[in-house]
Design a protein around this motif. Structure first.
Motif, PDB file in Angstrom:
ATOM      1  N   ALA A  24      -6.734  28.507   9.417  1.00 35.82           N
ATOM      2  CA  ALA A  24      -5.377  27.952   9.486  1.00 35.82           C
ATOM      3  C   ALA A  24      -4.698  28.236  10.819  1.00 35.82           C
ATOM      4  N   GLU A  25      -4.745  29.457  11.308  1.00 33.70           N
ATOM      5  CA  GLU A  25      -4.075  29.787  12.579  1.00 33.70           C
ATOM      6  C   GLU A  25      -4.737  29.106  13.770  1.00 33.70           C
ATOM      7  N   VAL A  26      -6.054  28.973  13.722  1.00 36.45           N
ATOM      8  CA  VAL A  26      -6.763  28.258  14.790  1.00 36.45           C
ATOM      9  C   VAL A  26      -6.282  26.807  14.833  1.00 36.45           C
ATOM     10  N   TYR A  27      -6.221  26.166  13.676  1.00 34.58           N
ATOM     11  CA  TYR A  27      -5.751  24.780  13.606  1.00 34.58           C
ATOM     12  C   TYR A  27      -4.305  24.671  14.086  1.00 34.58           C
ATOM     13  N   ARG A  28      -3.455  25.601  13.665  1.00 35.46           N
ATOM     14  CA  ARG A  28      -2.052  25.558  14.103  1.00 35.46           C
ATOM     15  C   ARG A  28      -1.951  25.661  15.620  1.00 35.46           C
ATOM     16  N   LEU A  77       0.812  -1.219   0.000  1.00 34.17           N
ATOM     17  CA  LEU A  77       0.000   0.000   0.000  1.00 34.17           C
ATOM     18  C   LEU A  77       0.841   1.263   0.000  1.00 34.17           C
ATOM     19  N   CYS A  78       0.379   2.231  -0.772  1.00 35.92           N
ATOM     20  CA  CYS A  78       0.918   3.591  -0.762  1.00 35.92           C
ATOM     21  C   CYS A  78      -0.282   4.497  -0.522  1.00 35.92           C
ATOM     22  N   LEU A  79      -0.282   5.226   0.603  1.00 37.29           N
ATOM     23  CA  LEU A  79      -1.400   6.100   0.934  1.00 37.29           C
ATOM     24  C   LEU A  79      -0.956   7.548   0.873  1.00 37.29           C
ATOM     25  N   MET A  80      -1.795   8.381   0.304  1.00 36.76           N
ATOM     26  CA  MET A  80      -1.535   9.805   0.192  1.00 36.76           C
ATOM     27  C   MET A  80      -2.753  10.531   0.741  1.00 36.76           C
ATOM     28  N   ALA A  81      -2.544  11.323   1.809  1.00 36.43           N
ATOM     29  CA  ALA A  81      -3.660  12.026   2.449  1.00 36.43           C
ATOM     30  C   ALA A  81      -3.540  13.524   2.214  1.00 36.43           C
ATOM     31  N   ALA A  82      -4.650  14.137   1.832  1.00 33.97           N
ATOM     32  CA  ALA A  82      -4.738  15.592   1.685  1.00 33.97           C
ATOM     33  C   ALA A  82      -5.864  16.077   2.587  1.00 33.97           C
ATOM     34  N   VAL A  83      -5.539  16.993   3.477  1.00 37.28           N
ATOM     35  CA  VAL A  83      -6.540  17.592   4.356  1.00 37.28           C
ATOM     36  C   VAL A  83      -6.753  19.027   3.904  1.00 37.28           C
ATOM     37  N   LEU A  84      -8.024  19.397   3.713  1.00 36.81           N
ATOM     38  CA  LEU A  84      -8.369  20.731   3.233  1.00 36.81           C
ATOM     39  C   LEU A  84      -8.587  21.657   4.419  1.00 36.81           C
ATOM     40  N   VAL A  85      -7.928  22.805   4.376  1.00 35.39           N
ATOM     41  CA  VAL A  85      -8.014  23.780   5.462  1.00 35.39           C
ATOM     42  C   VAL A  85      -8.413  25.131   4.879  1.00 35.39           C
TER      43      VAL A  85
END
Length: 189
Positions: free
Chosen positions: A32-36, A19-27
């Motif tokens: 962005a600063e809240v998540y950081r 398996l090769c998995l590639m994850a993209a999370v949309l922000v």
């Protein structure tokens, strides 16, 4: 209309499982600063970054709870049929599919985790090729960042790790992330 998002991308390889998995999370940029801030608040005193593979089960539960509370949305590409001798080829196929998928969403910026000068240059050349073949939308701006400098890269690392374990039958972490992450399968053989 949905506001534009930035996509933060990381990967996980399970060579023994093919398996090769590639994850993209949309922000959304406005969050962005809240998540950081949330992510930095999860660091232990001796940590410079969060990294799924370095965490024990109890800590992983804590990370999944925190990330799940952010209600992440995004895409995970699960490449199957990985040949250990052709990992970069498999990765390129997953990246190509991921960039195409992101082009179908309200994404303007894609940030990949840095892998080193030579590998990043190979990725840049692939992006040029994809643009030339019109295999990705021209509006996507692609860049590479260090996870020590960009905490938002920690989210796809955690998502990819949880997805990888789900592929092995351990679905509890994945389920804790909510239902806004889509999974696309791709044969990379």
């Amino acid at each position: 209309m949905n506001p534009p998002h930035s996509a933060y991308v990381d990967e996980s390889m399970r060579v023994s499982a093919g398996l090769c998995l590639m994850a993209a999370v949309l922000v959304p940029p406005v969050l962005a600063e809240v998540y950081r801030d949330v992510l930095r608040g999860l660091l232990l005193s001796n940590q410079r970054r969060l990294h799924w593979r370095d965490e024990k089960d109890r800590r992983r539960v804590q990370l999944i709870d925190a990330i799940g509370a952010l209600r992440p949305c995004g895409i995970v590409i699960v490449g199957t049929g990985l040949d250990a001798a052709r990992q970069e080829r498999a990765r390129r196929k997953c990246v190509e599919r991921l960039l195409w998928e992101l082009g179908q969403h309200h994404v303007t910026d894609v940030v990949f985790e840095r892998r080193g000068v030579g590998l990043d240059e190979g990725d840049r050349a692939m992006v040029v090729t994809l643009r030339g073949r019109h295999a990705m939308t021209p509006r996507l701006q692609v860049s590479w960042e260090s996870p020590e400098n960009e905490p938002l890269l920690w989210i796809p690392d955690i998502v990819a790790g949880a997805a990888s374990l789900a592929e092995a039958g351990q679905e509890s972490y994945w389920k804790g992330l909510g239902d806004e992450l889509s999974v696309q399968r791709l044969d990379v053989d």
